[in-house]
Design an enzyme around this catalytic site. Structure first.
Site, PDB file in Angstrom:
ATOM      1  CB  THR A 159      -0.909  -0.002   1.245  1.00 46.25           C
ATOM      2  OG1 THR A 159      -1.644  -1.218   1.250  1.00 46.25           O
ATOM      3  CG2 THR A 159      -1.870   1.173   1.229  1.00 46.25           C
ATOM      4  CD  GLU A 364      -1.996  -2.205   8.848  1.00 42.26           C
ATOM      5  OE1 GLU A 364      -1.753  -2.159  10.056  1.00 42.26           O
ATOM      6  OE2 GLU A 364      -2.005  -1.213   8.096  1.00 42.26           O
TER       7      GLU A 364
HETATM    8  N1  CAA Z   1       5.608  -7.676  19.286  1.00 39.80           N
HETATM    9  C1  CAA Z   1       6.897  -7.991  19.502  1.00 39.80           C
HETATM   10  N2  CAA Z   1       7.390  -9.225  19.278  1.00 39.80           N
HETATM   11  C2  CAA Z   1       6.533 -10.175  18.842  1.00 39.80           C
HETATM   12  C3  CAA Z   1       5.172  -9.897  18.601  1.00 39.80           C
HETATM   13  C4  CAA Z   1       4.718  -8.580  18.863  1.00 39.80           C
HETATM   14  N3  CAA Z   1       3.441  -8.248  18.659  1.00 39.80           N
HETATM   15  N4  CAA Z   1       4.568 -11.017  18.157  1.00 39.80           N
HETATM   16  C5  CAA Z   1       5.505 -11.966  18.116  1.00 39.80           C
HETATM   17  N5  CAA Z   1       6.691 -11.442  18.534  1.00 39.80           N
HETATM   18  C6  CAA Z   1       7.957 -12.161  18.694  1.00 39.80           C
HETATM   19  C7  CAA Z   1       7.788 -13.363  19.619  1.00 39.80           C
HETATM   20  O1  CAA Z   1       7.944 -12.985  20.967  1.00 39.80           O
HETATM   21  C8  CAA Z   1       8.884 -14.277  19.148  1.00 39.80           C
HETATM   22  O2  CAA Z   1      10.120 -13.845  19.675  1.00 39.80           O
HETATM   23  P1  CAA Z   1      11.128 -14.870  20.422  1.00 39.80           P
HETATM   24  O3  CAA Z   1      11.477 -15.919  19.425  1.00 39.80           O
HETATM   25  O4  CAA Z   1      12.272 -14.020  20.831  1.00 39.80           O
HETATM   26  O5  CAA Z   1      10.343 -15.426  21.577  1.00 39.80           O
HETATM   27  C9  CAA Z   1       8.927 -13.995  17.655  1.00 39.80           C
HETATM   28  O6  CAA Z   1       8.346 -12.713  17.449  1.00 39.80           O
HETATM   29  C10 CAA Z   1       8.213 -15.024  16.821  1.00 39.80           C
HETATM   30  O7  CAA Z   1       6.872 -15.084  17.284  1.00 39.80           O
HETATM   31  P2  CAA Z   1       5.876 -16.188  16.757  1.00 39.80           P
HETATM   32  O8  CAA Z   1       6.517 -17.542  16.966  1.00 39.80           O
HETATM   33  O9  CAA Z   1       4.547 -15.922  17.360  1.00 39.80           O
HETATM   34  O10 CAA Z   1       5.883 -15.874  15.187  1.00 39.80           O
HETATM   35  P3  CAA Z   1       5.176 -16.637  13.993  1.00 39.80           P
HETATM   36  O11 CAA Z   1       6.163 -16.804  12.892  1.00 39.80           O
HETATM   37  O12 CAA Z   1       4.452 -17.844  14.499  1.00 39.80           O
HETATM   38  O13 CAA Z   1       4.111 -15.556  13.448  1.00 39.80           O
HETATM   39  C11 CAA Z   1       2.067 -14.329  13.357  1.00 39.80           C
HETATM   40  C12 CAA Z   1       3.179 -14.961  14.207  1.00 39.80           C
HETATM   41  C13 CAA Z   1       1.192 -13.604  14.380  1.00 39.80           C
HETATM   42  C14 CAA Z   1       1.256 -15.315  12.571  1.00 39.80           C
HETATM   43  C15 CAA Z   1       2.704 -13.287  12.394  1.00 39.80           C
HETATM   44  O14 CAA Z   1       3.409 -13.923  11.342  1.00 39.80           O
HETATM   45  C16 CAA Z   1       1.697 -12.324  11.788  1.00 39.80           C
HETATM   46  O15 CAA Z   1       1.304 -11.345  12.433  1.00 39.80           O
HETATM   47  N6  CAA Z   1       1.272 -12.586  10.538  1.00 39.80           N
HETATM   48  C17 CAA Z   1       0.417 -11.636   9.810  1.00 39.80           C
HETATM   49  C18 CAA Z   1       1.282 -10.680   9.031  1.00 39.80           C
HETATM   50  C19 CAA Z   1       0.587  -9.396   8.745  1.00 39.80           C
HETATM   51  O16 CAA Z   1      -0.171  -8.852   9.548  1.00 39.80           O
HETATM   52  N7  CAA Z   1       0.906  -8.817   7.594  1.00 39.80           N
HETATM   53  C20 CAA Z   1       0.421  -7.535   7.240  1.00 39.80           C
HETATM   54  C21 CAA Z   1       1.245  -6.959   6.137  1.00 39.80           C
HETATM   55  S1  CAA Z   1       1.294  -5.197   6.131  1.00 39.80           S
HETATM   56  C22 CAA Z   1      -0.160  -4.650   5.491  1.00 39.80           C
HETATM   57  O17 CAA Z   1      -1.099  -5.390   5.322  1.00 39.80           O
HETATM   58  C23 CAA Z   1      -0.200  -3.177   5.246  1.00 39.80           C
HETATM   59  C24 CAA Z   1      -1.247  -2.730   4.302  1.00 39.80           C
HETATM   60  O18 CAA Z   1      -1.435  -3.204   3.205  1.00 39.80           O
HETATM   61  C25 CAA Z   1      -2.091  -1.583   4.707  1.00 39.80           C
END
Ligand code: CAA
Length: 382
Positions: A159, A364
């Site tokens: 975006t 997001e």
């Molecule tokens: N804040 C800080 N750290 C975080 C966190 C947060 N909210 N969430 C996870 N972490 C950290 C964890 O603590 C972990 O750290 P450690 O290894 O040190 O413990 C690490 O990140 C990995 O965490 P997970 O094992 O939970 O990660 P995962 O690979 O299983 O993924 C998920 C988690 C929630 C599925 C993530 O991949 C996710 O949010 N996916 C969706 C992506 C997304 O929202 N994309 C949007 C793109 S941008 C967009 O859309 C903009 C637009 O067009 C307008």
């Protein structure tokens, strides 16, 4: 507990509502129909301080709180969801991470013009094979002997991509390290080797330009590294926590548009000898829409309040986005039903709200990802 806006928040609401009603709304149908990026409205948002609302004034921002950001996002998205998301990306996904993780020099050089709206930003995390699974980054960043980085890869659905001056970019510099190998950069979009694809042809939010970004041996100095090497995933995740508050507010605005337009229509349209809102079949729909919108607003403002008070808000932001995007889609669907045949034609705004609402369940983090995030907090006892 205080439910009243402060004087400053009320002033933001009035300014945003006046701008949205007088300047944005009259253009919303045309922006959608022509898939037109509303450059002049972006310039006005810059003048009004809406492109970096919660950034400190010292860095060109409005110095307001996150609650004010939500209030302004709702008003502007009520008029035009495309204009809303342009604003949201610059605030939540670009200014916010540079403000939190940037060096003083980076803030002076990049945050200040971004927050003042002199530059526009985008956020490049998603890739053809890294959408919901954001850690599966394939864009490579390789450190060179002279300290610079060479970056290659493809980003998807970015975006503001085709219209951005600056990008918060995520790369993989150590695949074996998994998410700890992800590194963020500030990428000037005029760097040699950066190219945007054609704008995506979208169902809704058609005035917001998104595209692929191709990175072909892009060389960046180490001074453009954002945060630490390997710290990019946490920057992305924590940034999206705040971004989800912005998209919840956008969804609220779309839901309100669906309700307000349907309410106005239901007062003038007559069936069986009376205005259709005098029939309970329609009146109950309006009552449900209004109640659900209020509940979504309270969830969204709570998440914003928590962020303002530096309390944990990741779960609450995910709840707000999950619920508000669902409410927006339901309200837009019911809005069309209330408009009947007129809801299905482009002469009326109801079908635009329906098309615009859908994306709030996708970007997001999809609604499925929000449920995953919420469930993870629950199982951890948070
Ligand atoms: N804040 C800080 N750290 C975080 C966190 C947060 N909210 N969430 C996870 N972490 C950290 C964890 O603590 C972990 O750290 P450690 O290894 O040190 O413990 C690490 O990140 C990995 O965490 P997970 O094992 O939970 O990660 P995962 O690979 O299983 O993924 C998920 C988690 C929630 C599925 C993530 O991949 C996710 O949010 N996916 C969706 C992506 C997304 O929202 N994309 C949007 C793109 S941008 C967009 O859309 C903009 C637009 O067009 C307008």
């Amino acid at each position: 507990m205080e439910f009243q806006l402060t004087d400053d928040q009320a002033m933001v609401q009035k300014t945003a509502r006046d701008f949205a009603t007088l300047e944005v709304l009259p253009k919303a149908a045309e922006i959608d129909r022509d898939h037109r990026f509303p450059k002049e409205l972006v310039a006005r948002m810059a003048e009004l301080g809406f492109l970096g609302i919660a950034v400190p004034e010292a860095y060109g921002g409005g110095g307001m709180d996150v609650v004010s950001y939500v209030i302004a996002m709702e008003e502007i998205s009520r008029a035009c969801a495309s204009t809303g998301v342009i604003m949201s990306v610059n605030n939540s996904l670009v200014c916010d991470p540079i403000n939190r993780f940037g060096t003083e020099a980076q803030k002076q050089e990049w945050l200040t013009p971004l927050a003042a709206g002199k530059k526009l930003g985008c956020f490049a995390l998603s890739e053809p094979e890294a959408g919901s699974d954001a850690a599966a980054q394939r864009t490579t960043a390789v450190k060179q002997p002279d300290g610079s980085w060479i970056i290659s890869g493809t980003k998807n659905w970015i975006t503001n991509g085709p219209v951005a001056d600056v990008c918060v970019l995520f790369t993989m510099n150590d695949r074996a390290a998994g998410h700890k190998g992800i590194t963020a950069f500030i990428l000037p979009m005029d760097t040699p080797g950066v190219r945007c694809g054609s704008p995506d042809d979208k169902l809704g939010i058609r005035g917001s330009k998104s595209s692929q970004i191709f990175l072909d041996d892009v060389r960046l100095p180490d001074s453009l590294l954002l945060g630490e090497v390997g710290g990019g995933f946490k920057i992305a995740m924590s940034t999206l926590d705040g971004g989800r508050i912005g998209i919840a507010a956008q969804a609220l605005g779309i839901a309100r548009a669906a309700l307000e337009d349907a309410l106005a229509y239901s007062q003038t349209r007559k069936t069986f000898g009376k205005a259709i809102n005098q029939h309970q079949a329609i009146a109950f729909k309006l009552a449900d829409m209004a109640t659900e919108i209020d509940a979504a607003r309270l969830l969204t403002l709570r998440a914003a309040w928590l962020k303002d008070h530096k309390l944990p808000y990741g779960k609450e932001a995910a709840m707000a986005k999950l619920y508000a995007s669902d409410v927006a889609n339901k309200a837009a669907r019911e809005g069309i039903q209330i408009f009947g045949g007129n809801g299905y034609v482009t002469e009326y705004p109801a079908e635009r709200h329906f098309r615009d609402a859908k994306i709030t369940e996708i970007y997001e983090g999809t609604s499925e990802i929000q449920r995953l995030v919420i469930a993870n907090y629950l199982t951890k006892g948070a």
